[in-house]
Design an enzyme around this catalytic site. Sequence first.
Site, PDB file in Angstrom:
ATOM      1  N   ILE A 150       0.847  -1.318   0.139  1.00  0.00           N
ATOM      2  CA  ILE A 150       0.032  -0.114   0.034  1.00  0.00           C
ATOM      3  C   ILE A 150       0.874   1.131  -0.012  1.00  0.00           C
ATOM      4  CG2 ILE A 150      -1.740   1.372   1.480  1.00  0.00           C
ATOM      5  CD1 ILE A 150      -2.564  -1.560   2.429  1.00  0.00           C
ATOM      6  N   ASP A 189       6.773   3.144  -1.116  1.00  0.00           N
ATOM      7  CA  ASP A 189       6.783   2.051  -0.287  1.00  0.00           C
ATOM      8  C   ASP A 189       6.739   2.536   1.060  1.00  0.00           C
ATOM      9  OD1 ASP A 189       6.327  -0.565  -0.035  1.00  0.00           O
ATOM     10  OD2 ASP A 189       8.436  -1.054   0.100  1.00  0.00           O
ATOM     11  N   TRP A 196      11.195  -1.109   8.627  1.00  0.00           N
ATOM     12  CA  TRP A 196      10.674  -0.399   7.403  1.00  0.00           C
ATOM     13  C   TRP A 196      11.010   1.009   7.116  1.00  0.00           C
ATOM     14  CZ3 TRP A 196       8.075   3.509   9.614  1.00  0.00           C
ATOM     15  CH2 TRP A 196       7.454   3.448  10.845  1.00  0.00           C
ATOM     16  N   LYS A 234      15.246 -11.072   6.124  1.00  0.00           N
ATOM     17  CA  LYS A 234      13.719 -11.048   6.257  1.00  0.00           C
ATOM     18  C   LYS A 234      13.413  -9.418   6.397  1.00  0.00           C
ATOM     19  CE  LYS A 234      10.334 -10.796   8.231  1.00  0.00           C
ATOM     20  NZ  LYS A 234       9.396  -9.589   7.691  1.00  0.00           N
ATOM     21  N   LEU A 256       6.045  -4.289   5.574  1.00  0.00           N
ATOM     22  CA  LEU A 256       5.557  -2.921   5.289  1.00  0.00           C
ATOM     23  C   LEU A 256       6.136  -2.094   4.291  1.00  0.00           C
ATOM     24  CD1 LEU A 256       4.303  -1.702   8.887  1.00  0.00           C
ATOM     25  CD2 LEU A 256       3.139  -2.561   7.042  1.00  0.00           C
ATOM     26  N   SER A 316      11.355  -3.060  16.709  1.00  0.00           N
ATOM     27  CA  SER A 316      11.094  -2.660  18.108  1.00  0.00           C
ATOM     28  C   SER A 316      11.617  -3.384  19.235  1.00  0.00           C
ATOM     29  CB  SER A 316       9.562  -2.728  18.120  1.00  0.00           C
ATOM     30  OG  SER A 316       8.916  -3.957  18.089  1.00  0.00           O
ATOM     31  N   GLU A 343      19.204  -4.175  17.553  1.00  0.00           N
ATOM     32  CA  GLU A 343      19.214  -2.594  17.387  1.00  0.00           C
ATOM     33  C   GLU A 343      17.553  -2.176  17.399  1.00  0.00           C
ATOM     34  OE1 GLU A 343      21.522  -0.718  17.076  1.00  0.00           O
ATOM     35  OE2 GLU A 343      23.208  -1.891  16.299  1.00  0.00           O
ATOM     36  N   CYS A 389      14.649   5.776  14.796  1.00  0.00           N
ATOM     37  CA  CYS A 389      15.038   4.990  15.978  1.00  0.00           C
ATOM     38  C   CYS A 389      15.547   5.855  17.118  1.00  0.00           C
ATOM     39  CB  CYS A 389      15.564   3.714  16.046  1.00  0.00           C
ATOM     40  SG  CYS A 389      17.295   4.103  14.949  1.00  0.00           S
ATOM     41  N   GLU A 429       8.261   5.080  23.247  1.00  0.00           N
ATOM     42  CA  GLU A 429       8.591   5.650  21.816  1.00  0.00           C
ATOM     43  C   GLU A 429       7.326   5.743  20.901  1.00  0.00           C
ATOM     44  OE1 GLU A 429      10.477   2.431  19.120  1.00  0.00           O
ATOM     45  OE2 GLU A 429      11.730   3.681  18.446  1.00  0.00           O
TER      46      GLU A 429
HETATM   47  P1  NAD Z   1       9.074  -4.323  14.280  1.00  0.00           P
HETATM   48  O1  NAD Z   1       9.830  -4.944  15.782  1.00  0.00           O
HETATM   49  O2  NAD Z   1       7.383  -4.554  14.244  1.00  0.00           O
HETATM   50  O3  NAD Z   1       9.611  -5.332  13.055  1.00  0.00           O
HETATM   51  C1  NAD Z   1      10.902  -5.275  12.765  1.00  0.00           C
HETATM   52  C2  NAD Z   1      11.132  -6.664  11.953  1.00  0.00           C
HETATM   53  O4  NAD Z   1      10.715  -7.795  12.629  1.00  0.00           O
HETATM   54  C3  NAD Z   1      10.229  -6.676  10.668  1.00  0.00           C
HETATM   55  O5  NAD Z   1      10.650  -7.557   9.600  1.00  0.00           O
HETATM   56  C4  NAD Z   1       9.041  -7.711  11.188  1.00  0.00           C
HETATM   57  O6  NAD Z   1       8.312  -8.516  10.019  1.00  0.00           O
HETATM   58  C5  NAD Z   1       9.819  -8.689  12.120  1.00  0.00           C
HETATM   59  N1  NAD Z   1       9.120  -9.196  13.266  1.00  0.00           N
HETATM   60  C6  NAD Z   1       7.880  -9.147  13.559  1.00  0.00           C
HETATM   61  N2  NAD Z   1       7.452  -9.911  14.544  1.00  0.00           N
HETATM   62  C7  NAD Z   1       8.452 -10.931  14.684  1.00  0.00           C
HETATM   63  C8  NAD Z   1       8.880 -12.173  15.190  1.00  0.00           C
HETATM   64  N3  NAD Z   1       7.751 -12.693  16.276  1.00  0.00           N
HETATM   65  N4  NAD Z   1      10.045 -12.892  15.212  1.00  0.00           N
HETATM   66  C9  NAD Z   1      10.904 -12.490  14.069  1.00  0.00           C
HETATM   67  N5  NAD Z   1      10.747 -11.229  13.429  1.00  0.00           N
HETATM   68  C10 NAD Z   1       9.521 -10.422  13.531  1.00  0.00           C
HETATM   69  O7  NAD Z   1       9.651  -3.116  13.885  1.00  0.00           O
HETATM   70  P2  NAD Z   1       9.213  -1.875  12.837  1.00  0.00           P
HETATM   71  O8  NAD Z   1       7.998  -1.373  13.278  1.00  0.00           O
HETATM   72  O9  NAD Z   1       9.428  -2.484  11.471  1.00  0.00           O
HETATM   73  O10 NAD Z   1      10.345  -1.063  13.154  1.00  0.00           O
HETATM   74  C11 NAD Z   1      10.182   0.362  14.027  1.00  0.00           C
HETATM   75  C12 NAD Z   1      11.295  -0.202  14.934  1.00  0.00           C
HETATM   76  O11 NAD Z   1      12.473  -0.406  14.887  1.00  0.00           O
HETATM   77  C13 NAD Z   1      11.123   1.151  16.168  1.00  0.00           C
HETATM   78  O12 NAD Z   1      11.093   0.583  17.187  1.00  0.00           O
HETATM   79  C14 NAD Z   1      12.665   1.610  15.919  1.00  0.00           C
HETATM   80  O13 NAD Z   1      13.046   2.247  16.866  1.00  0.00           O
HETATM   81  C15 NAD Z   1      13.242   0.407  15.572  1.00  0.00           C
HETATM   82  N6  NAD Z   1      14.594   0.817  14.843  1.00  0.00           N
HETATM   83  C16 NAD Z   1      15.773   0.560  15.390  1.00  0.00           C
HETATM   84  C17 NAD Z   1      17.003   0.989  14.912  1.00  0.00           C
HETATM   85  C18 NAD Z   1      18.223   0.888  15.512  1.00  0.00           C
HETATM   86  O14 NAD Z   1      19.308   1.271  14.657  1.00  0.00           O
HETATM   87  N7  NAD Z   1      18.335   0.721  16.998  1.00  0.00           N
HETATM   88  C19 NAD Z   1      16.942   1.160  13.379  1.00  0.00           C
HETATM   89  C20 NAD Z   1      15.631   1.327  13.047  1.00  0.00           C
HETATM   90  C21 NAD Z   1      14.586   1.255  13.405  1.00  0.00           C
END
Ligand code: NAD
Length: 504
Positions: free
Chosen positions: A28, A99, A161, A185, A189, A239, A260, A294, A393
């Site tokens: 989307i 995207d 994402w 992986k 999104l 997260s 991270e 992040c 956050e």
């Molecule tokens: P998310 O935790 O929802 O998803 C991250 C990844 O994990 C995705 O690929 C998702 O499909 C996968 N995932 C979800 N559930 C899972 C499971 N049970 N087992 C394995 N993988 C699973 O995070 P998001 O919403 O994609 O990204 C936002 C978060 O990322 C924010 O909290 C942000 O602060 C953090 N972030 C951190 C950094 C850093 O360098 N510290 C950089 C970018 C983003």
Amino acid sequence: MAIPIPSRQLFIDGDWREPVKKNRIPVINPATEHVIGDIPAATAEDVDIAVEAAHRALKRNGGKDWASASGAHRAKYLRAIASKILERKSELAKLEAIDCGKPLEEAAWDMDDVAGCFEYNADLAEKLDKKQNASVSLPMDTFKCHLIREPIGVVGLITPWNYPLLMATWKVAPALAAGCAAILKPSELASLTCLELGEICREVGLPPGVLNILTGLGPEAGASLASHPDVDKIAFTGSSATGSKVMTAAAQNVKPVTLELGGKSPIVIFEDVDIDKAVEWTLFGCFWTNGQICSATSRLLVHESIAGEFVDKLVKWAKNIKISDPLEEGCRLGPIVSGSQYEKVLKFVSTAKSEGATVLYGGERPLHLEKGFYIEPAIITNVTRSMQIWKEEVFGPVLCVNIFATEEEAIELANDTHYGLAAAVISNDLERCDRVTKALDVGVVWVNCSQPCFSQAPWGGKKRSGFGRELGEWGLENYQNVKQVTRYISDEAWGWYNPPSHKL
Ligand code: NAD
């Protein structure tokens, strides 16, 4: 003009492959809310196939396998990938923008960083050859010790994402440089540019199985990868809540993880600053990438003597930030990545209000945009330390403001969080900056700026922001084991079994 969305399958063993269950996930565009394509949804079965392919790429039976090839050999592929990224920069930046909603200009910077990160890791790969067999000095001259650096093996890379291709590159480039085979992986999104990385790997002839790209849902494809018994390491960005699940899954097979995770980073503004420059860093540090960073410096701590003027300027300037379709020239704030994330950000703002905070500006849909997940940048004052908006956050364009009187109070407020990713300090007194930097409980400190990030410098947090470091030489070391080799070099018998007083 509509941007063509390539229709891709999973990238496994050097080629495109339909997922075993043939499922797909709609893509989307957050600016229009329209479905613009779809991506394949990998399941546990596809993860098994990719893990086998990765192991084949590393088979340690001599010959030209990826793990035992020289660093210089691997560097050639990384450089070829970097130059293809630059060739396709404009197209990739557009795909990223539609995207995940990132302004096109920022997406183009990301592509430069992606290419730069592949090139930097190519340099590191070449240096690895010289680092092999380094000797360790020992206190006994009857022994000699040297070290062999080996790739850790097959690694699972799970990414978010907000910087889809860049976050993937921070892991893929060092993993491949070190001689690992990887399964990436990306986030469901925003996976389009990561799939294009698969096409680029195919074009440059990366050996089959060295990089496999499985798009799919986190709890399905991500969880299968994290718990897979034949994956040797997991590197995760996302997260803190998901990071904790990934760590639990990896623990079943005692596999190492780097995490991270999220943040709630402070920016501390002292009374001696140039106010205009500090206001710009504050806006950039919180609202860049649509506030979905992040390390967003989303807690502003400003000295009480300049707080009034500072906040007035912040609001005035925030009102002038151009909110538009990410493809429009001059866009500074695009839409939030998805409908559910949009609702989550709005809920944070309404909870802040109900807890007694004041929303000075923003936190609502801009009047001129009827469609798309847009939110005006929010500036919130009267925030107390017990409020949700201070502690959690948001991952959206929301800045909360607090005021301090002394340096000690500023440090205490800055460290008042479960997170420990980054912090910014703005002051013309560099001695004070040094003192505050040392007192901040975080992994990254910016002085008189916010957010710069370079492939050469280590990146990572403390506390609930995770552990391990990416980027720089530290990033590559994540993907290596160090093997100790100790040789006995004396002609004399060791003498434990048959002491002189005890003849057989
Ligand atoms: P998310 O935790 O929802 O998803 C991250 C990844 O994990 C995705 O690929 C998702 O499909 C996968 N995932 C979800 N559930 C899972 C499971 N049970 N087992 C394995 N993988 C699973 O995070 P998001 O919403 O994609 O990204 C936002 C978060 O990322 C924010 O909290 C942000 O602060 C953090 N972030 C951190 C950094 C850093 O360098 N510290 C950089 C970018 C983003």
